[in-house]
Design a protein around this motif. Sequence first.
Motif, short mmCIF file in Angstrom:
data_model
loop_
_atom_site.label_atom_id
_atom_site.label_comp_id
_atom_site.label_asym_id
_atom_site.label_seq_id
_atom_site.Cartn_x
_atom_site.Cartn_y
_atom_site.Cartn_z
N GLN A 196 10.32 17.83 1.38
CA GLN A 196 9.42 17.49 2.49
C GLN A 196 8.63 16.22 2.20
OE1 GLN A 196 7.01 20.82 4.07
NE2 GLN A 196 8.41 22.18 3.00
N LEU A 197 8.11 16.11 0.98
CA LEU A 197 7.35 14.92 0.59
C LEU A 197 8.22 13.67 0.67
CD1 LEU A 197 5.52 16.48 -2.48
CD2 LEU A 197 4.40 15.66 -0.39
N ALA A 198 9.46 13.78 0.18
CA ALA A 198 10.37 12.63 0.18
C ALA A 198 10.76 12.23 1.60
CB ALA A 198 11.62 12.95 -0.64
N GLU A 199 11.08 13.22 2.43
CA GLU A 199 11.49 12.91 3.81
C GLU A 199 10.36 12.23 4.58
OE1 GLU A 199 14.79 16.42 4.73
OE2 GLU A 199 12.67 16.79 5.12
N ALA A 200 9.13 12.74 4.41
CA ALA A 200 7.98 12.14 5.11
C ALA A 200 7.73 10.72 4.61
CB ALA A 200 6.75 13.01 4.90
N TYR A 201 7.84 10.52 3.30
CA TYR A 201 7.61 9.19 2.74
C TYR A 201 8.63 8.19 3.27
CZ TYR A 201 6.25 5.74 -0.80
OH TYR A 201 5.79 4.61 -1.45
N GLU A 221 0.85 -1.20 0.00
CA GLU A 221 0.00 0.00 0.00
C GLU A 221 0.88 1.25 0.00
OE1 GLU A 221 -2.44 -0.44 3.46
OE2 GLU A 221 -3.78 -1.87 2.49
N PRO A 222 1.57 1.51 -1.11
CA PRO A 222 2.53 2.62 -1.15
C PRO A 222 1.89 3.99 -0.93
CG PRO A 222 2.19 1.70 -3.35
CD PRO A 222 1.54 0.76 -2.39
N CYS A 223 0.62 4.15 -1.28
CA CYS A 223 -0.02 5.46 -1.08
C CYS A 223 -0.23 5.77 0.39
CB CYS A 223 -1.34 5.52 -1.83
SG CYS A 223 -1.17 5.58 -3.63
N SER A 224 -0.27 4.73 1.23
CA SER A 224 -0.47 4.95 2.67
C SER A 224 0.76 5.61 3.31
CB SER A 224 -0.76 3.62 3.37
OG SER A 224 0.40 2.78 3.36
N LEU A 225 1.88 5.62 2.59
CA LEU A 225 3.12 6.19 3.14
C LEU A 225 3.27 7.67 2.82
CD1 LEU A 225 5.53 3.28 2.07
CD2 LEU A 225 4.30 3.55 4.24
N ILE A 226 2.38 8.21 2.00
CA ILE A 226 2.49 9.61 1.58
C ILE A 226 1.84 10.53 2.62
CG2 ILE A 226 1.65 11.31 -0.10
CD1 ILE A 226 2.12 9.34 -2.29
N TRP A 254 7.92 5.04 5.64
CA TRP A 254 8.31 3.73 5.10
C TRP A 254 9.19 2.95 6.09
CZ3 TRP A 254 10.51 3.32 -0.58
CH2 TRP A 254 10.38 1.99 -1.03
N ARG A 255 10.13 3.68 6.70
CA ARG A 255 10.98 3.02 7.71
C ARG A 255 10.14 2.50 8.87
NH1 ARG A 255 14.58 7.34 6.35
NH2 ARG A 255 13.72 8.62 8.04
#
Length: 210
Positions: free
Chosen positions: A197-202, A55-60, A206-207
Amino acid sequence: MRSRARKSSPWPKIAAGVVAVALVGGGVWWYMNRDSGGGADDAAGAGLTYAGSEEPCSLIDAAPLESVVGGAEPTEAAEAEQKNRGYSQLCTVTYGEPDQAAALLEVDGTVFDSDAKASVNFEMGAGELSEMAELWTPIEPAPSVGDQAAAVARIVSDGTSNYQLHIQDDNVYLVVRLSVAKEAGIDEATFTDLTTQLAEAYLANWRDAS
């Protein structure tokens, strides 16, 4: 009278050497990108930082985009599957109608079974960015996120502006692509801040999920 020995042609040896080098190079590429045969959960079990998510969208966390989409509602589409080179996951978020969207966000990640494989694939992706210099502007210095990062932007006065951020962090290679309509009036610095910001949060989400 002794007969003179015929001199052998060097071409067969040269050809054999070229073939050997090609085989070695191909073997290295195959080794670095071979299918480990594992599923989405094997990365965490192997002691790696990231495991694949179904569920990759749940990480955004798209909160930073609220200021540029003018209240447009998001529509999500996700893909996730095990491929030969690693576990691939993609989330696409469209704000507004596709033909006149206020923004389009793509977060494309690949999980590898080693940090080294992720690094090799990042270097290949970053190398392709350098070939886009005619239409895109390299971001120097690149945003400080992950172990390695590279970014390019294409800002236009009339139409859709685009930004790409490529990241390697431990055993993952992540590409964040952000497109915004001209009405947002977004500049390069704002693009960089938003995408970072989007990348750091993702990556943080994810971690935690891995």
